[in-house]
Design a protein around this motif. Structure first.
Motif, PDB file in Angstrom:
ATOM      1  N   LYS A 162      37.054  32.957  28.249  1.00 19.83           N
ATOM      2  CA  LYS A 162      36.293  32.203  29.240  1.00 19.83           C
ATOM      3  C   LYS A 162      36.703  32.579  30.662  1.00 19.83           C
ATOM      4  CE  LYS A 162      35.199  28.133  26.429  1.00 19.83           C
ATOM      5  NZ  LYS A 162      35.414  26.667  26.252  1.00 19.83           N
ATOM      6  N   LYS A 163      37.983  32.795  30.887  1.00 24.38           N
ATOM      7  CA  LYS A 163      38.455  33.187  32.217  1.00 24.38           C
ATOM      8  C   LYS A 163      37.884  34.537  32.624  1.00 24.38           C
ATOM      9  CE  LYS A 163      42.796  30.603  31.955  1.00 24.38           C
ATOM     10  NZ  LYS A 163      44.261  30.689  31.747  1.00 24.38           N
ATOM     11  N   ASP A 164      37.836  35.451  31.670  1.00 22.69           N
ATOM     12  CA  ASP A 164      37.295  36.770  31.981  1.00 22.69           C
ATOM     13  C   ASP A 164      35.796  36.705  32.275  1.00 22.69           C
ATOM     14  OD1 ASP A 164      39.632  38.170  31.899  1.00 22.69           O
ATOM     15  OD2 ASP A 164      39.353  38.975  29.892  1.00 22.69           O
ATOM     16  N   ILE A 165      35.057  35.953  31.489  1.00 23.50           N
ATOM     17  CA  ILE A 165      33.614  35.846  31.704  1.00 23.50           C
ATOM     18  C   ILE A 165      33.323  35.197  33.048  1.00 23.50           C
ATOM     19  CG2 ILE A 165      31.528  34.671  30.897  1.00 23.50           C
ATOM     20  CD1 ILE A 165      32.596  35.228  28.031  1.00 23.50           C
ATOM     21  N   THR A 166      34.049  34.153  33.392  1.00 24.93           N
ATOM     22  CA  THR A 166      33.884  33.524  34.700  1.00 24.93           C
ATOM     23  C   THR A 166      34.164  34.522  35.810  1.00 24.93           C
ATOM     24  OG1 THR A 166      34.467  31.330  33.855  1.00 24.93           O
ATOM     25  CG2 THR A 166      34.711  31.683  36.223  1.00 24.93           C
ATOM     26  N   CYS A 167      35.193  35.329  35.637  1.00 25.09           N
ATOM     27  CA  CYS A 167      35.572  36.319  36.645  1.00 25.09           C
ATOM     28  C   CYS A 167      34.503  37.408  36.770  1.00 25.09           C
ATOM     29  CB  CYS A 167      36.926  36.924  36.295  1.00 25.09           C
ATOM     30  SG  CYS A 167      37.668  37.914  37.610  1.00 25.09           S
ATOM     31  N   ILE A 168      33.946  37.848  35.653  1.00 26.88           N
ATOM     32  CA  ILE A 168      32.890  38.863  35.683  1.00 26.88           C
ATOM     33  C   ILE A 168      31.704  38.373  36.511  1.00 26.88           C
ATOM     34  CG2 ILE A 168      31.138  40.019  34.274  1.00 26.88           C
ATOM     35  CD1 ILE A 168      33.270  40.169  32.032  1.00 26.88           C
ATOM     36  N   LEU A 169      31.264  37.147  36.253  1.00 26.13           N
ATOM     37  CA  LEU A 169      30.092  36.621  36.945  1.00 26.13           C
ATOM     38  C   LEU A 169      30.373  36.388  38.425  1.00 26.13           C
ATOM     39  CD1 LEU A 169      28.789  34.189  34.182  1.00 26.13           C
ATOM     40  CD2 LEU A 169      27.916  36.460  34.779  1.00 26.13           C
ATOM     41  N   ARG A 170      31.559  35.917  38.755  1.00 25.77           N
ATOM     42  CA  ARG A 170      31.912  35.753  40.169  1.00 25.77           C
ATOM     43  C   ARG A 170      31.982  37.103  40.872  1.00 25.77           C
ATOM     44  NH1 ARG A 170      36.840  31.311  39.843  1.00 25.77           N
ATOM     45  NH2 ARG A 170      35.523  29.447  39.553  1.00 25.77           N
ATOM     46  N   TYR A 172      30.241  39.968  40.131  1.00 20.07           N
ATOM     47  CA  TYR A 172      29.022  40.767  40.243  1.00 20.07           C
ATOM     48  C   TYR A 172      27.773  39.993  40.690  1.00 20.07           C
ATOM     49  CZ  TYR A 172      31.383  44.709  38.029  1.00 20.07           C
ATOM     50  OH  TYR A 172      32.240  45.752  37.757  1.00 20.07           O
ATOM     51  N   VAL A 173      27.814  38.681  40.637  1.00 23.76           N
ATOM     52  CA  VAL A 173      26.626  37.896  40.976  1.00 23.76           C
ATOM     53  C   VAL A 173      26.731  37.403  42.417  1.00 23.76           C
ATOM     54  CG1 VAL A 173      25.247  35.866  40.423  1.00 23.76           C
ATOM     55  CG2 VAL A 173      26.318  37.194  38.583  1.00 23.76           C
ATOM     56  N   GLU A 183      34.318  30.327  50.308  1.00 17.18           N
ATOM     57  CA  GLU A 183      35.027  31.531  50.740  1.00 17.18           C
ATOM     58  C   GLU A 183      35.352  32.410  49.552  1.00 17.18           C
ATOM     59  OE1 GLU A 183      39.216  32.836  52.963  1.00 17.18           O
ATOM     60  OE2 GLU A 183      38.609  30.744  52.891  1.00 17.18           O
ATOM     61  N   ASP A 184      35.678  31.770  48.418  1.00 18.71           N
ATOM     62  CA  ASP A 184      36.030  32.527  47.220  1.00 18.71           C
ATOM     63  C   ASP A 184      34.844  33.330  46.704  1.00 18.71           C
ATOM     64  OD1 ASP A 184      37.988  33.002  44.951  1.00 18.71           O
ATOM     65  OD2 ASP A 184      36.313  32.132  43.847  1.00 18.71           O
ATOM     66  N   SER A 185      33.644  32.759  46.803  1.00 27.57           N
ATOM     67  CA  SER A 185      32.481  33.409  46.204  1.00 27.57           C
ATOM     68  C   SER A 185      31.930  34.551  47.036  1.00 27.57           C
ATOM     69  CB  SER A 185      31.377  32.378  45.957  1.00 27.57           C
ATOM     70  OG  SER A 185      30.884  31.877  47.186  1.00 27.57           O
ATOM     71  N   ILE A 186      32.225  34.583  48.332  1.00 26.37           N
ATOM     72  CA  ILE A 186      31.640  35.631  49.183  1.00 26.37           C
ATOM     73  C   ILE A 186      32.598  36.786  49.416  1.00 26.37           C
ATOM     74  CG2 ILE A 186      30.163  33.968  50.358  1.00 26.37           C
ATOM     75  CD1 ILE A 186      32.055  34.101  52.744  1.00 26.37           C
ATOM     76  N   ASP A 187      33.786  36.711  48.836  1.00 26.80           N
ATOM     77  CA  ASP A 187      34.814  37.682  49.182  1.00 26.80           C
ATOM     78  C   ASP A 187      34.944  38.801  48.166  1.00 26.80           C
ATOM     79  OD1 ASP A 187      36.666  38.548  51.044  1.00 26.80           O
ATOM     80  OD2 ASP A 187      38.352  37.631  49.988  1.00 26.80           O
ATOM     81  N   CYS A 188      33.925  39.039  47.351  1.00 28.46           N
ATOM     82  CA  CYS A 188      33.981  40.135  46.386  1.00 28.46           C
ATOM     83  C   CYS A 188      32.926  41.170  46.717  1.00 28.46           C
ATOM     84  CB  CYS A 188      33.780  39.630  44.969  1.00 28.46           C
ATOM     85  SG  CYS A 188      33.954  40.966  43.758  1.00 28.46           S
ATOM     86  N   PRO A 189      33.328  42.384  47.039  1.00 29.75           N
ATOM     87  CA  PRO A 189      32.354  43.406  47.446  1.00 29.75           C
ATOM     88  C   PRO A 189      31.401  43.825  46.348  1.00 29.75           C
ATOM     89  CG  PRO A 189      34.528  44.372  47.149  1.00 29.75           C
ATOM     90  CD  PRO A 189      34.714  42.887  47.067  1.00 29.75           C
ATOM     91  N   PHE A 190      31.779  43.664  45.088  1.00 34.39           N
ATOM     92  CA  PHE A 190      30.967  44.193  44.002  1.00 34.39           C
ATOM     93  C   PHE A 190      29.684  43.402  43.762  1.00 34.39           C
ATOM     94  CE2 PHE A 190      35.167  45.877  43.454  1.00 34.39           C
ATOM     95  CZ  PHE A 190      34.922  47.206  43.193  1.00 34.39           C
ATOM     96  N   ALA A 191      29.588  42.222  44.338  1.00 27.21           N
ATOM     97  CA  ALA A 191      28.333  41.486  44.262  1.00 27.21           C
ATOM     98  C   ALA A 191      27.219  42.240  44.980  1.00 27.21           C
ATOM     99  CB  ALA A 191      28.502  40.091  44.859  1.00 27.21           C
ATOM    100  N   GLU A 192      27.600  43.091  45.949  1.00 32.67           N
ATOM    101  CA  GLU A 192      26.612  43.868  46.698  1.00 32.67           C
ATOM    102  C   GLU A 192      25.869  44.873  45.814  1.00 32.67           C
ATOM    103  OE1 GLU A 192      28.572  45.782  49.913  1.00 32.67           O
ATOM    104  OE2 GLU A 192      29.376  43.932  50.769  1.00 32.67           O
ATOM    105  N   LEU A 193      26.437  45.220  44.670  1.00 29.62           N
ATOM    106  CA  LEU A 193      25.795  46.200  43.798  1.00 29.62           C
ATOM    107  C   LEU A 193      24.505  45.659  43.196  1.00 29.62           C
ATOM    108  CD1 LEU A 193      28.892  47.647  41.886  1.00 29.62           C
ATOM    109  CD2 LEU A 193      27.876  48.420  44.039  1.00 29.62           C
ATOM    110  N   GLY A 194      24.413  44.351  43.034  1.00 31.61           N
ATOM    111  CA  GLY A 194      23.205  43.754  42.475  1.00 31.61           C
ATOM    112  C   GLY A 194      22.965  44.090  41.018  1.00 31.61           C
TER     113      GLY A 194
END
Length: 312
Positions: A162-170, A172-173, A183-194
């Motif tokens: 569950k921790k890994d799945i939550t981390c994956i979605l945070r 890339y989404v 602040e936590d949700s906007i600080d991952c560059p990989f969400a930009e990949l869409g």
């Protein structure tokens, strides 16, 4: 302390396992802006930085984040046993390809290095290479991973998955601005990949299939060459294999055969070292030089061209 667990995942062509199975090593933190560069630079200065008592002070983060940075630097293969890897030097060293990750292509390249064999992020490998539904919920992904675990007779605990799945979605989404952005949700560059998008609401998701914006042909072709090198010493590999085999660029980037062929054809226009051929309906990718060396040369040309101002 976060439990580290293992899972014996499939091999590719009975060679080296595609995954070094590890779960929940990220301390619940997805990779944040600046972490890979910071971890790489500090490890370049001192390969034992992550073991130092003053590591939180020197890295400017909490103890759990120190462990997370160490994990992500290893998982993205910019560090190898806490020392700079060749890939890390090429991408992140001073005056390297893109040390501050300003080019979106670099995020795609890192995404590939995270997922390519041998992968140290098991749930990520499962989500992109084993789990095949295009549309899904977090529960769907969790249940599928649990079923896979059960089919192998593994004792990996649900909490780690569950921790890994939550981390994956945070990771890339992109955050939903309607529900508020932390602040936590906007600080991952990989969400930009869409590459993973919300579907209707924040509880359902879709892999974005086909051609991708800001994913250069050179990155795709370099990934194809690296995958071919992993598969063996042959100088030819089918487009079907590059699209559908576990560990392949097609699954990692969620590209179809057409998008892969388009990328190869773009590079083929200027490179004499690779070709795309169609024989009796079987489309194959062929290359003349050592696959890894050619992949490096293609990426080096891409970044050099970008530094010169984009002229080709």
């Amino acid at each position: 302390m976060v439990e580290q667990t293992t899972l014996p995942l499939p091999e590719i062509d009975n060679q080296v396992p595609a995954v070094n199975p590890v779960f929940a090593r990220h301390e619940t933190f997805h990779p944040r802006f600046g972490w890979l560069k910071k971890g790489f630079d500090k490890a370049t200065e001192d390969p034992e930085i992550f073991l130092r008592e003053d590591a939180p002070v020197r890295l400017g983060v909490g103890k759990n984040m120190v462990r997370s940075i160490r994990y992500w630097c290893s998982a993205f293969k910019v560090l190898d046993n806490d020392s700079p890897s060749e890939f890390g030097k090429q991408l992140l060293a001073d005056n390297a390809w893109d040390e501050f990750l300003e080019d979106p292509a670099s995020l795609w390249l890192l995404h590939w290095h995270l997922l390519k064999p041998t992968c140290e992020a098991t749930a990520w490998y499962f989500a992109f290479h084993v789990f095949r539904p295009v549309e899904f919920s977090a529960d769907d992904l969790f249940e599928a991973l649990c079923d896979y675990r059960d089919s192998l007779g593994s004792r990996i605990v649900d909490a780690s998955l569950k921790k890994d799945i939550t981390c994956i979605l945070r990771m890339y989404v992109e955050p939903d601005t309607k529900t508020g952005v932390s602040e936590d949700s906007i600080d991952c560059p990989f969400a930009e990949l869409g590459i993973i998008q919300t579907l209707g609401n924040s509880k359902h998701y879709r892999f974005q299939m086909g051609a991708k914006a800001h994913l250069p042909a050179e990155v795709v072709v370099a990934a194809c060459l690296e995958f071919a090198a992993f598969k063996g010493n042959q100088k030819t590999i089918s487009i079907a294999s590059l699209t559908f085999d576990p560990g392949s660029p097609g699954l990692a980037f969620k590209l179809n055969e057409s998008a892969l062929c388009d990328a190869i054809e773009q590079v083929e226009r200027w490179s004499k070292d690779l070709t795309l051929s169609d024989s009796a309906g079987l489309i194959q990718f062929s290359f003349k030089k050592d696959a890894k060396a050619l992949a490096h040369d293609i990426l080096d040309r891409y970044y050099s061209t970008r530094r010169r101002g984009g002229a080709k």
